[in-house]
Design an enzyme around this catalytic site. Structure first.
Site, PDB file in Angstrom:
ATOM      1  N   CYS A 234      48.327  62.031   6.269  1.00 34.74           N
ATOM      2  CA  CYS A 234      47.974  62.383   7.713  1.00 34.74           C
ATOM      3  C   CYS A 234      46.653  62.679   8.175  1.00 34.74           C
ATOM      4  O   CYS A 234      46.058  62.197   9.128  1.00 34.74           O
ATOM      5  CB  CYS A 234      48.951  63.600   8.203  1.00 34.74           C
ATOM      6  SG  CYS A 234      50.578  63.423   7.273  1.00 34.74           S
TER       7      CYS A 234
ATOM      8  N   GLU B  38      50.355  73.355  -9.016  1.00 35.60           N
ATOM      9  CA  GLU B  38      49.930  72.035  -8.305  1.00 35.60           C
ATOM     10  C   GLU B  38      49.042  71.128  -9.287  1.00 35.60           C
ATOM     11  O   GLU B  38      48.131  71.655  -9.887  1.00 35.60           O
ATOM     12  CB  GLU B  38      49.026  72.360  -7.094  1.00 35.60           C
ATOM     13  CG  GLU B  38      48.281  71.110  -6.486  1.00 35.60           C
ATOM     14  CD  GLU B  38      49.145  69.855  -6.186  1.00 35.60           C
ATOM     15  OE1 GLU B  38      50.219  70.006  -5.487  1.00 35.60           O
ATOM     16  OE2 GLU B  38      48.801  68.643  -6.761  1.00 35.60           O
TER      17      GLU B  38
ATOM     18  N   HIS C 121      49.857  64.539  38.735  1.00 36.23           N
ATOM     19  CA  HIS C 121      49.023  63.420  39.256  1.00 36.23           C
ATOM     20  C   HIS C 121      47.543  63.653  39.153  1.00 36.23           C
ATOM     21  O   HIS C 121      47.258  64.756  39.525  1.00 36.23           O
ATOM     22  CB  HIS C 121      49.461  63.269  40.648  1.00 36.23           C
ATOM     23  CG  HIS C 121      48.900  61.848  41.240  1.00 36.23           C
ATOM     24  ND1 HIS C 121      49.415  60.743  40.747  1.00 36.23           N
ATOM     25  CD2 HIS C 121      48.081  61.783  42.184  1.00 36.23           C
ATOM     26  CE1 HIS C 121      48.680  59.614  41.456  1.00 36.23           C
ATOM     27  NE2 HIS C 121      47.868  60.320  42.197  1.00 36.23           N
TER      28      HIS C 121
ATOM     29  N   ARG D  56      57.404  41.083   5.776  1.00 35.88           N
ATOM     30  CA  ARG D  56      58.545  40.197   5.214  1.00 35.88           C
ATOM     31  C   ARG D  56      59.508  40.072   6.134  1.00 35.88           C
ATOM     32  O   ARG D  56      60.200  39.039   6.289  1.00 35.88           O
ATOM     33  CB  ARG D  56      59.012  40.912   3.857  1.00 35.88           C
ATOM     34  CG  ARG D  56      59.926  42.167   4.215  1.00 35.88           C
ATOM     35  CD  ARG D  56      60.313  42.575   2.878  1.00 35.88           C
ATOM     36  NE  ARG D  56      60.834  44.082   2.954  1.00 35.88           N
ATOM     37  CZ  ARG D  56      61.451  44.587   1.896  1.00 35.88           C
ATOM     38  NH1 ARG D  56      61.421  44.080   0.524  1.00 35.88           N
ATOM     39  NH2 ARG D  56      61.848  45.889   2.214  1.00 35.88           N
TER      40      ARG D  56
ATOM     41  N   LYS E 254      43.776  60.254   7.379  1.00 32.56           N
ATOM     42  CA  LYS E 254      44.285  58.980   8.265  1.00 32.56           C
ATOM     43  C   LYS E 254      43.830  59.174   9.746  1.00 32.56           C
ATOM     44  O   LYS E 254      43.315  58.448  10.326  1.00 32.56           O
ATOM     45  CB  LYS E 254      45.775  58.800   8.110  1.00 32.56           C
ATOM     46  CG  LYS E 254      46.424  57.652   9.040  1.00 32.56           C
ATOM     47  CD  LYS E 254      46.707  57.926  10.414  1.00 32.56           C
ATOM     48  CE  LYS E 254      47.549  58.991  10.523  1.00 32.56           C
ATOM     49  NZ  LYS E 254      49.048  59.079  10.049  1.00 32.56           N
TER      50      LYS E 254
ATOM     51  N   ARG F 136      60.412  48.278  11.696  1.00 33.87           N
ATOM     52  CA  ARG F 136      61.670  48.259  11.606  1.00 33.87           C
ATOM     53  C   ARG F 136      62.403  49.530  12.133  1.00 33.87           C
ATOM     54  O   ARG F 136      61.698  50.546  11.410  1.00 33.87           O
ATOM     55  CB  ARG F 136      62.334  47.850  10.116  1.00 33.87           C
ATOM     56  CG  ARG F 136      63.872  47.741  10.027  1.00 33.87           C
ATOM     57  CD  ARG F 136      64.348  47.041   8.792  1.00 33.87           C
ATOM     58  NE  ARG F 136      63.801  47.428   7.599  1.00 33.87           N
ATOM     59  CZ  ARG F 136      64.517  48.456   6.970  1.00 33.87           C
ATOM     60  NH1 ARG F 136      65.506  48.963   7.458  1.00 33.87           N
ATOM     61  NH2 ARG F 136      63.965  49.007   5.892  1.00 33.87           N
TER      62      ARG F 136
ATOM     63  N   GLY G 186      55.320  71.206   1.938  1.00 31.81           N
ATOM     64  CA  GLY G 186      56.488  72.070   2.051  1.00 31.81           C
ATOM     65  C   GLY G 186      56.210  72.903   1.041  1.00 31.81           C
ATOM     66  O   GLY G 186      56.775  74.247   1.313  1.00 31.81           O
TER      67      GLY G 186
ATOM     68  N   ALA H  87      53.442  70.928 -13.786  1.00 29.72           N
ATOM     69  CA  ALA H  87      54.568  71.796 -14.478  1.00 29.72           C
ATOM     70  C   ALA H  87      55.683  70.823 -14.595  1.00 29.72           C
ATOM     71  O   ALA H  87      56.080  70.051 -13.876  1.00 29.72           O
ATOM     72  CB  ALA H  87      54.871  72.861 -13.427  1.00 29.72           C
TER      73      ALA H  87
ATOM     74  N   TYR I 108      54.977  52.563   9.168  1.00 28.17           N
ATOM     75  CA  TYR I 108      53.939  53.631   9.660  1.00 28.17           C
ATOM     76  C   TYR I 108      52.624  53.178   9.036  1.00 28.17           C
ATOM     77  O   TYR I 108      51.396  52.973   9.788  1.00 28.17           O
ATOM     78  CB  TYR I 108      54.328  54.822   9.323  1.00 28.17           C
ATOM     79  CG  TYR I 108      55.134  55.684   9.889  1.00 28.17           C
ATOM     80  CD1 TYR I 108      54.979  56.492  10.840  1.00 28.17           C
ATOM     81  CD2 TYR I 108      56.595  55.415   9.564  1.00 28.17           C
ATOM     82  CE1 TYR I 108      55.818  57.321  11.462  1.00 28.17           C
ATOM     83  CE2 TYR I 108      57.619  56.251  10.482  1.00 28.17           C
ATOM     84  CZ  TYR I 108      57.092  57.173  11.259  1.00 28.17           C
ATOM     85  OH  TYR I 108      58.035  57.974  11.893  1.00 28.17           O
ATOM     86  N   ILE I 109      52.332  53.161   7.733  1.00 27.16           N
ATOM     87  CA  ILE I 109      51.077  53.091   7.128  1.00 27.16           C
ATOM     88  C   ILE I 109      50.441  51.688   7.301  1.00 27.16           C
ATOM     89  O   ILE I 109      49.325  51.643   7.523  1.00 27.16           O
ATOM     90  CB  ILE I 109      51.117  53.296   5.416  1.00 27.16           C
ATOM     91  CG1 ILE I 109      51.810  54.754   5.495  1.00 27.16           C
ATOM     92  CG2 ILE I 109      49.971  53.249   4.726  1.00 27.16           C
ATOM     93  CD1 ILE I 109      51.876  55.356   3.903  1.00 27.16           C
TER      94      ILE I 109
ATOM     95  N   GLU J 121      49.261  51.537  11.112  1.00 28.45           N
ATOM     96  CA  GLU J 121      48.325  52.352  11.455  1.00 28.45           C
ATOM     97  C   GLU J 121      46.918  51.913  10.785  1.00 28.45           C
ATOM     98  O   GLU J 121      45.932  51.788  11.458  1.00 28.45           O
ATOM     99  CB  GLU J 121      48.360  53.730  10.982  1.00 28.45           C
ATOM    100  CG  GLU J 121      49.554  54.435  11.739  1.00 28.45           C
ATOM    101  CD  GLU J 121      50.004  55.916  11.027  1.00 28.45           C
ATOM    102  OE1 GLU J 121      50.633  56.596  12.001  1.00 28.45           O
ATOM    103  OE2 GLU J 121      49.692  56.209   9.940  1.00 28.45           O
TER     104      GLU J 121
ATOM    105  N   GLU K 158      53.077  60.915  34.113  1.00 30.41           N
ATOM    106  CA  GLU K 158      53.978  61.285  35.303  1.00 30.41           C
ATOM    107  C   GLU K 158      54.821  60.224  35.429  1.00 30.41           C
ATOM    108  O   GLU K 158      56.006  60.151  36.130  1.00 30.41           O
ATOM    109  CB  GLU K 158      53.289  61.418  36.701  1.00 30.41           C
ATOM    110  CG  GLU K 158      52.375  60.060  37.054  1.00 30.41           C
ATOM    111  CD  GLU K 158      51.498  60.243  38.484  1.00 30.41           C
ATOM    112  OE1 GLU K 158      52.086  60.654  39.479  1.00 30.41           O
ATOM    113  OE2 GLU K 158      50.461  60.068  38.299  1.00 30.41           O
TER     114      GLU K 158
ATOM    115  N   THR L 260      49.861  65.276  -0.068  1.00 29.35           N
ATOM    116  CA  THR L 260      49.604  63.939   0.459  1.00 29.35           C
ATOM    117  C   THR L 260      49.069  64.160   1.917  1.00 29.35           C
ATOM    118  O   THR L 260      48.006  63.436   2.352  1.00 29.35           O
ATOM    119  CB  THR L 260      50.934  63.157   0.398  1.00 29.35           C
ATOM    120  OG1 THR L 260      51.440  62.952  -0.712  1.00 29.35           O
ATOM    121  CG2 THR L 260      50.682  61.840   1.066  1.00 29.35           C
ATOM    122  N   CYS L 261      49.828  64.972   2.692  1.00 32.02           N
ATOM    123  CA  CYS L 261      49.339  65.128   4.264  1.00 32.02           C
ATOM    124  C   CYS L 261      47.887  65.428   4.120  1.00 32.02           C
ATOM    125  O   CYS L 261      47.045  64.463   5.082  1.00 32.02           O
ATOM    126  CB  CYS L 261      50.108  66.079   4.851  1.00 32.02           C
ATOM    127  SG  CYS L 261      49.594  66.522   6.628  1.00 32.02           S
TER     128      CYS L 261
END
Ligand code: NDP
Length: 449
Positions: free
Chosen positions: A47, A34, A434, A198, A50, A204, A15, A114, A177-178, A181, A439, A41-42
């Site tokens: 992502c 930074e 096809h 759990r 991964k 979920r 972002g 920062a 997700y994590i 995966e 399809e 992270t991505c």
């Protein structure tokens, strides 16, 4: 008053980088801080690495399946260290591109942490004071580890990409997700995988039928999925880790991966002192154009805890630039976000689950489950699931769910149709391609319920 920058971005992830570059393209003077590595992270520990590991884990099935198509496959082996080295080289390359693209756009890079010291000022870790007309917080999130006895012996997704050895036996805690995966990644690489969740059923929030289907297929592949199960303690032993669970059982593993959610990175950023309101898990509260309680401070991405997905953070960044630098107030659109879970089988989904659709609309459910052609000669029993939730009357497709090979790729395209408000009639009048698995999405003739 003259500021050092028109925009100062804190956080060089998906972002922040997009917002910084696009703001610079408007002619704004932009600085970005930074503290770790560009890409966030991505790119660095999410992502991208991964997905490389997902590809790696798929070869065990591919070697197995090849035999059904006439190939003789010799003895196979997998070398964790080679994969990690290749993955690290690719991440280094991508980080370089992120850095270069920012520089090419004219963004001044500040490598370091920062903190916000006021509505229009920040301080770098080396003490440099910087002023900016607008500050954008895009600091992302970090893994959350519950406070259980022995938690110090566990790793999170941050550490999983740098394990020196492949764990022979791994316990994965979580059902999101994590967790799902990585359960599939390690299973594909040959580790013995146990997964504790759990709740009643993994994943979920996803469609109930999809959750059951994926859990069943994961078990078929040999992943020992235990729902309604929690870790109560972890002890280090001479040979690994000893885990006690809420049923009083004990298992031995080499590694425990905690995939128990993520929290926004707001601690120690000086936000509260600057007047920025935070929510109950520390997320930055923003309005519809990503503005915080302080007029000159905006926030985007995971730190706002809205929809924690890279493409969403990118779009929030672009909407922010429209709002703050192009005089065009723009709300990021969080509706009908297609998403994929890179389990094996893979999930692609957009729109409502059957449960949510049924609670709010009168619906027809179109669904089919079948063995995809590629599995037949391979002798693989794994099935595929396709599902459309259709509002009666308007015939509008409210949800589309796909489980199986290529589901992530398919949902990107089905997502366009659903976003455009396509009806079941629109799906029906689209000619099938096809022979493909996709399809089936346009050939389901009668509702199943
Ligand atoms: P999720 O929120 O998806 O899952 C967290 C899991 O941990 C849930 O199963 C949750 O259970 C469980 N949990 C939470 N607290 C505890 C606890 N104290 N004890 C035991 N279990 C607990 O988070 P993830 O960390 O998996 O992923 C974070 C986000 O990152 C995702 O929501 C997603 O937005 C994004 N992501 C996207 C990917 C993709 O697009 N393919 C891949 C990876 C991440 P419960 O359900 O009961 O709350």
């Amino acid at each position: 008053m003259a500021f050092d920058y028109d925009l100062f971005v804190i956080g060089g992830g998906s972002g922040g980088v997009r917002a910084g570059r696009m703001a610079a393209q408007t002619g704004a003077k932009v600085g970005l801080a930074e503290e770790f590595r560009y890409g966030g992270t991505c790119v660095i520990r999410g992502c991208v690495p991964k997905k490389l590991m997902v590809y790696a884990s798929g070869y065990s099935d591919a070697f197995e399946d090849a035999k059904g198509f006439g190939w003789s496959v010799g003895e196979i082996s997998f070398d964790w260290a080679s994969l990690i080295a290749a993955k690290d080289a690719e991440i280094d390359r991508l980080e370089g591109i992120y850095r270069t693209n920012l520089q090419k756009a004219g963004v001044a890079l500040h490598d370091g942490r920062a903190v916000v010291t006021g509505p229009q000022s920040v301080r770098m870790a080396d003490g440099t004071q910087i002023s900016a007309r607008i500050i954008l917080i895009a600091t992302g999130g970090h893994p959350f580890t519950p406070d259980i006895p022995g938690a110090a012996h566990t790793i999170t997704s941050d550490g999983v990409f740098h394990l020196s050895e492949q764990p022979r036996r791994i316990l994965i805690n979580g059902g999101g997700y994590i967790a799902c995966e990585f359960a599939c990644i390690f299973n594909g690489m040959g580790s013995a995988v146990t997964q504790y969740y759990r709740g009643e059923q993994i994943l979920r929030g996803f469609d109930g039928e999809v959750r059951r289907f994926v859990a069943e297929e994961m078990r078929e592949k040999g992943i020992d999925v235990h729902c309604g199960t929690e870790i109560t303690g972890i002890e280090k032993t001479d040979t690994g880790l000893q885990i006690s669970n809420s049923f009083g059982h004990i298992i031995a593993v080499d590694c425990v991966l905690m995939a128990t959610g993520r929290l926004p990175n707001t601690v120690g950023l000086g936000l509260e002192d600057a007047g920025v309101n935070l929510g109950h898990v520390g997320e930055i509260l923003v309005d519809s154009v990503s503005r915080t309680s302080v007029d000159s401070i905006y926030a985007i991405g995971d730190v706002t805890n809205r929809v924690a997905l890279t493409p969403v953070a990118i779009r929030e960044g672009m909407a922010f630039v429209e709002t703050a630098f192009r005089n065009n107030p723009t709300n990021p659109d969080h509706d009908l976000v297609p998403t994929a879970v890179f389990t094996r089988p893979e999930i692609g989904t957009v729109g409502l689950s059957e449960e949510t659709a049924r609670a709010n609309h009168d619906i027809d459910v179109y669904a089919t489950s079948f063995r995809p052609m590629q599995h037949i000669l391979a002798g693989r029993d794994e099935r595929m699931l396709m599902k459309l939730l259709v509002e009666k009357g308007s015939r509008k497709v409210l949800g589309c769910h796909i489980v199986g090979p290529g589901a992530g790729e398919m949902i990107q395209l089905a997502g366009i149709a659903v976003k455009m408000g396509a009806t079941k009639t629109d799906f029906d009048r689209t000619c099938a391609v096809h022979p493909t698995a996709a399809e089936e999405l346009v050939t389901m003739s009668a509702p199943v319920r």
